[in-house]
Design a protein around this motif. Structure first.
Motif, PDB file in Angstrom:
ATOM      1  N   TYR A  62      39.263  -4.828  26.858  1.00  0.00           N
ATOM      2  CA  TYR A  62      39.206  -3.718  25.915  1.00  0.00           C
ATOM      3  C   TYR A  62      37.785  -3.387  25.467  1.00  0.00           C
ATOM      4  N   GLN A  63      36.847  -4.227  25.835  1.00  0.00           N
ATOM      5  CA  GLN A  63      35.460  -3.960  25.476  1.00  0.00           C
ATOM      6  C   GLN A  63      34.548  -4.368  26.624  1.00  0.00           C
ATOM      7  N   VAL A  64      33.326  -3.891  26.577  1.00  0.00           N
ATOM      8  CA  VAL A  64      32.359  -4.223  27.617  1.00  0.00           C
ATOM      9  C   VAL A  64      31.881  -5.654  27.374  1.00  0.00           C
ATOM     10  N   ASP A  65      32.216  -6.527  28.300  1.00  0.00           N
ATOM     11  CA  ASP A  65      31.827  -7.932  28.221  1.00  0.00           C
ATOM     12  C   ASP A  65      31.495  -8.392  29.639  1.00  0.00           C
ATOM     13  N   ILE A  66      30.232  -8.274  29.985  1.00  0.00           N
ATOM     14  CA  ILE A  66      29.787  -8.556  31.348  1.00  0.00           C
ATOM     15  C   ILE A  66      30.130  -9.983  31.762  1.00  0.00           C
ATOM     16  N   ASN A  67      29.963 -10.946  30.864  1.00  0.00           N
ATOM     17  CA  ASN A  67      30.278 -12.336  31.211  1.00  0.00           C
ATOM     18  C   ASN A  67      31.751 -12.491  31.573  1.00  0.00           C
ATOM     19  N   SER A  68      32.629 -11.844  30.816  1.00  0.00           N
ATOM     20  CA  SER A  68      34.071 -11.907  31.125  1.00  0.00           C
ATOM     21  C   SER A  68      34.383 -11.197  32.434  1.00  0.00           C
ATOM     22  N   PHE A  69      33.725 -10.059  32.687  1.00  0.00           N
ATOM     23  CA  PHE A  69      33.916  -9.362  33.961  1.00  0.00           C
ATOM     24  C   PHE A  69      33.519 -10.289  35.108  1.00  0.00           C
ATOM     25  N   ASN A  70      32.339 -10.896  34.978  1.00  0.00           N
ATOM     26  CA  ASN A  70      31.845 -11.776  36.040  1.00  0.00           C
ATOM     27  C   ASN A  70      32.792 -12.940  36.282  1.00  0.00           C
ATOM     28  N   GLU A  71      33.308 -13.522  35.213  1.00  0.00           N
ATOM     29  CA  GLU A  71      34.231 -14.643  35.344  1.00  0.00           C
ATOM     30  C   GLU A  71      35.498 -14.212  36.078  1.00  0.00           C
TER      31      GLU A  71
END
Length: 76
Positions: A62-71
């Motif tokens: 629901y939000q921009v979170d590059i670390n979560s995207f990468n994971e």
């Protein structure tokens, strides 16, 4: 292969940021602009009312979170 969908809208700087990030990482994605009523309804069905909303392999971000995207994508 990862399945990535980004719900976007016009004039959305965070949307542009996320799309550019995925392009730089060579991650294929489907863009769904919510000016299309069907895509807007899909966004609401995800309990989201903002863009960008990102789906990675059916997991909703629901939000921009590059670390979560990468994971979620297995990117180091």
């Amino acid at each position: 292969m990862n399945k990535v969908t980004i719900y976007t809208q016009d004039q959305c700087p965070p949307c542009q940021f996320v799309k550019q990030y995925f392009k730089e990482k060579e991650i294929e994605y489907t863009e769904k602009n919510i000016k299309n009523k069907q895509f807007k309804n899909e966004l609401i069905d995800l309990d989201s009312f903002s863009t960008p909303t990102v789906l990675i392999n059916e997991k909703v971000f629901y939000q921009v979170d590059i670390n979560s995207f990468n994971e979620a994508l297995g990117i180091n």
